[in-house]
Scaffold this motif. Structure first.
Motif, mmCIF file in Angstrom:
data_model
loop_
_atom_site.group_PDB
_atom_site.id
_atom_site.type_symbol
_atom_site.label_atom_id
_atom_site.label_comp_id
_atom_site.label_asym_id
_atom_site.label_seq_id
_atom_site.Cartn_x
_atom_site.Cartn_y
_atom_site.Cartn_z
ATOM 1 N N UNK A 147 -2.415 3.760 -3.484
ATOM 2 C CA UNK A 147 -3.315 3.283 -2.426
ATOM 3 C C UNK A 147 -4.712 3.856 -2.599
ATOM 4 N N UNK A 148 -4.788 5.129 -2.981
ATOM 5 C CA UNK A 148 -6.096 5.758 -3.198
ATOM 6 C C UNK A 148 -6.818 5.112 -4.387
ATOM 7 N N UNK A 149 -6.069 4.815 -5.453
ATOM 8 C CA UNK A 149 -6.672 4.163 -6.617
ATOM 9 C C UNK A 149 -7.236 2.791 -6.248
ATOM 10 N N UNK A 150 -6.601 2.131 -5.295
ATOM 11 C CA UNK A 150 -7.037 0.806 -4.849
ATOM 12 C C UNK A 150 -8.187 0.864 -3.853
ATOM 13 N N UNK A 151 -8.552 2.080 -3.430
ATOM 14 C CA UNK A 151 -9.657 2.235 -2.503
ATOM 15 C C UNK A 151 -9.266 2.224 -1.038
ATOM 16 N N UNK A 152 -7.988 2.417 -0.751
ATOM 17 C CA UNK A 152 -7.544 2.467 0.647
ATOM 18 C C UNK A 152 -8.230 3.624 1.365
ATOM 19 N N UNK A 153 -8.584 3.379 2.614
ATOM 20 C CA UNK A 153 -9.190 4.426 3.435
ATOM 21 C C UNK A 153 -8.109 5.417 3.861
ATOM 22 N N UNK A 154 -8.541 6.556 4.374
ATOM 23 C CA UNK A 154 -7.578 7.536 4.895
ATOM 24 C C UNK A 154 -6.738 6.922 6.010
ATOM 25 N N UNK A 155 -7.386 6.146 6.874
ATOM 26 C CA UNK A 155 -6.659 5.500 7.974
ATOM 27 C C UNK A 155 -5.631 4.505 7.439
ATOM 28 N N UNK A 156 -6.013 3.712 6.441
ATOM 29 C CA UNK A 156 -5.059 2.760 5.853
ATOM 30 C C UNK A 156 -3.884 3.486 5.211
ATOM 31 N N UNK A 157 -4.167 4.575 4.498
ATOM 32 C CA UNK A 157 -3.079 5.351 3.881
ATOM 33 C C UNK A 157 -2.111 5.859 4.934
ATOM 34 N N UNK A 158 -2.631 6.336 6.037
ATOM 35 C CA UNK A 158 -1.784 6.833 7.122
ATOM 36 C C UNK A 158 -0.895 5.717 7.675
ATOM 37 N N UNK A 198 -1.697 -4.828 -1.030
ATOM 38 C CA UNK A 198 -2.361 -6.123 -1.098
ATOM 39 C C UNK A 198 -1.762 -7.112 -0.095
ATOM 40 N N UNK A 199 -0.459 -7.073 0.106
ATOM 41 C CA UNK A 199 0.154 -7.929 1.124
ATOM 42 C C UNK A 199 -0.307 -7.509 2.515
ATOM 43 N N UNK A 200 -0.385 -6.212 2.752
ATOM 44 C CA UNK A 200 -0.863 -5.701 4.037
ATOM 45 C C UNK A 200 -2.299 -6.182 4.299
ATOM 46 N N UNK A 201 -3.157 -6.052 3.293
ATOM 47 C CA UNK A 201 -4.557 -6.468 3.448
ATOM 48 C C UNK A 201 -4.653 -7.973 3.739
ATOM 49 N N UNK A 202 -3.856 -8.779 3.060
ATOM 50 C CA UNK A 202 -3.872 -10.224 3.304
ATOM 51 C C UNK A 202 -3.348 -10.539 4.703
ATOM 52 N N UNK A 203 -2.334 -9.823 5.141
ATOM 53 C CA UNK A 203 -1.828 -9.996 6.502
ATOM 54 C C UNK A 203 -2.893 -9.683 7.536
#
Length: 158
Positions: free
Chosen positions: A106-117, A29-34
């Motif tokens: 991250x997967x539970x939160x809906x992160x994409x494969x690219x975001x997970x990487x 969530x901090x990453x997404x806000x950034x």
């Protein structure tokens, strides 16, 4: 899809996995806000690397003996949380993770494969910072975040 969710009868290990997932949720969530604020990934890499340096400076015995570091870096709880297999020689520590509660979160939160990487690489900056302070080389091979069944971490003497 979350792969390799290991079963455990230990409530302590379930609680610890939950704590890791909770921290991974903060991180995501901090990453997404950034990102929304226009920041590059660099801010997160720098922050987590500094966290690793801090732990490398304050948490571990400063020694070139990998066996000492191994015992401090990977305890029985950590081994079970991440379903780790590890071997240590005088020159190299090899650790294979078969589960990652961070990726699971991250997967539970809906992160994409690219975001997970990207998030995985940022998270591994913590270990990179520890190794930097310990004067060890750090190598990250395959990762669960990149769709593999294992994360390969190799730490060796410089």
């Amino acid at each position: 899809m979350i792969k390799n969710v290991p079963e455990t009868k230990s409530q302590h290990i379930k609680d610890m996995r939950g704590a890791f997932e909770h921290r991974a949720t903060w991180m995501y969530l901090m990453y997404k806000e950034g990102k929304k604020a226009g920041l590059s990934d660099e801010f997160a890499h720098k922050a987590i690397l500094e966290c690793g340096r801090f732990h490398g400076e304050t948490k571990y015995t400063h020694t070139d003996d990998l066996h000492v570091f191994h015992k401090e870096f990977i305890n029985d709880n950590v081994k079970e949380i991440f379903q780790m297999e590890d071997t240590c020689t005088d020159d190299k520590l090899s650790v294979d993770f078969h589960y990652c509660p961070l990726v699971a979160a991250w997967k539970k939160l809906g992160a994409t494969d690219e975001e997970c990487s990207v998030l995985c690489d940022i998270a591994m900056d913590g270990d990179r910072g520890i190794c930097e302070k310990m004067n060890y080389d750090f190598y990250l091979g395959k990762t669960i975040a990149n769709g593999e069944d294992v994360c390969e971490v190799r730490i060796s003497k410089k």
